[in-house]
Design a protein around this motif. Structure first.
Motif, PDB file in Angstrom:
ATOM      1  N   ALA A   1      -6.170  -0.609   2.630  1.00  0.00           N
ATOM      2  CA  ALA A   1      -5.200   0.920   2.790  1.00  0.00           C
ATOM      3  C   ALA A   1      -5.889   1.701   3.755  1.00  0.00           C
TER       4      ALA A   1
ATOM      5  N   ALA B   1      -7.548   3.213  -4.267  1.00  0.00           N
ATOM      6  CA  ALA B   1      -7.363   1.646  -4.004  1.00  0.00           C
ATOM      7  C   ALA B   1      -8.457   0.844  -4.045  1.00  0.00           C
TER       8      ALA B   1
ATOM      9  N   GLU C   1       1.334  -1.109  -0.338  1.00  0.00           N
ATOM     10  CA  GLU C   1       0.026  -0.456  -0.006  1.00  0.00           C
ATOM     11  C   GLU C   1       1.035   1.186  -0.210  1.00  0.00           C
TER      12      GLU C   1
END
Length: 265
Positions: A219, A213, A13
């Protein structure tokens, strides 16, 4: 039962955020604008604070993500927030709600309950704020909480199910849930509570990570993890709240997926 967020998820991420450099529209607490902007820049996002009612709708629609933080709420700011949220929803832009001091003051509590009907992508608050939004009894003193984050996990899970948002309840350990799966991010340091704006800046980081995302739960959880890990590193390098702020920004800026894996290992 919750599990600690895997380091591979955090690393992936963080790499995604850095590659995207999302533009984040911040309608945030006026007390914390400087640290919030610097945190996003250090992390790899681009902050912008467009607040005029004449501009918020247009800007929210072209942003990668929107943050609505009710820390310094008043009628003109609330009107701008409502317009920005409506524009973000029309454009499919994810938006995050930070319900500062909800449950303590009626004006902001009512405003945030109305925002829930607008389907926030993420909600980030302390235990008292999340419990108040969920309609549960909690205890707080304005922006502070006197309830442990673990006590609010059930309320957070219920709030996630009823709103469709990913809910992060933050404290000594952060818990992030979509109502079905709940992750824990056990990193951080108590000195973070001595720096004005650390929680608000985290909400901005959450918003940034939600931009485009593919997995919004990952996320939001990764944003909490990154902030906590950088908080630990900054606390080890600092002498108190003043130097912590500088070290925290540096830790965010210097963090890489490789360094992240080394720190968690």
């Amino acid at each position: 039962m919750t599990a600690t967020l895997p380091v591979d998820v955090i690393a992936a991420e963080l790499a995604r955020l850095r590659a995207m450099n999302p533009l984040v529209h911040l309608l945030t607490n006026e007390v914390v604008q400087e640290i919030t902007a610097n945190v996003l820049l250090a992390a790899g996002a681009s902050p912008a604070m467009i607040v005029a009612e004449e501009e918020v709708s247009s800007f929210a629609a072209i942003s990668g993500a929107l943050l609505v933080n009710v820390g310094t709420l008043y009628p003109a700011r609330l009107a701008a927030m409502k317009q920005a949220v409506a524009a973000a929803n029309r454009a499919g832009v994810p938006w995050t709600l930070d319900p500062v001091a909800v449950g303590v003051l009626d004006y902001r509590t009512q405003a945030c309950r109305e925002f829930l009907a607008c389907k926030p992508t993420a909600i980030r608050g302390n235990a008292s704020e999340i419990m108040a939004l969920a309609g549960c009894a909690g205890s707080g003193r304005g922006v502070d909480t006197t309830t442990e984050s673990e006590a609010a996990v059930e309320a957070a899970e219920g709030l996630a199910r009823t709103t469709g948002a990913v809910v992060a309840v933050t404290g000594e350990t952060d818990f992030i849930t979509d109502g079905t799966t709940t992750w824990a991010t056990p990193w951080g340091h108590p000195v973070m509570t001595r720096v004005v704006g650390s929680g608000c800046a985290l909400s901005a980081l959450v918003a940034a990570f939600t931009a485009q995302a593919p997995n919004r739960l990952h996320a939001v959880a990764a944003a909490c993890a990154v902030a906590g890990l950088c908080g630990e590193r900054a606390a080890a390098m600092s002498r108190g709240p003043g130097s912590f702020k500088v070290e925290f920004l540096d830790a965010l800026y210097l963090l890489t997926p490789e360094k992240l894996r080394e720190q968690v290992a």
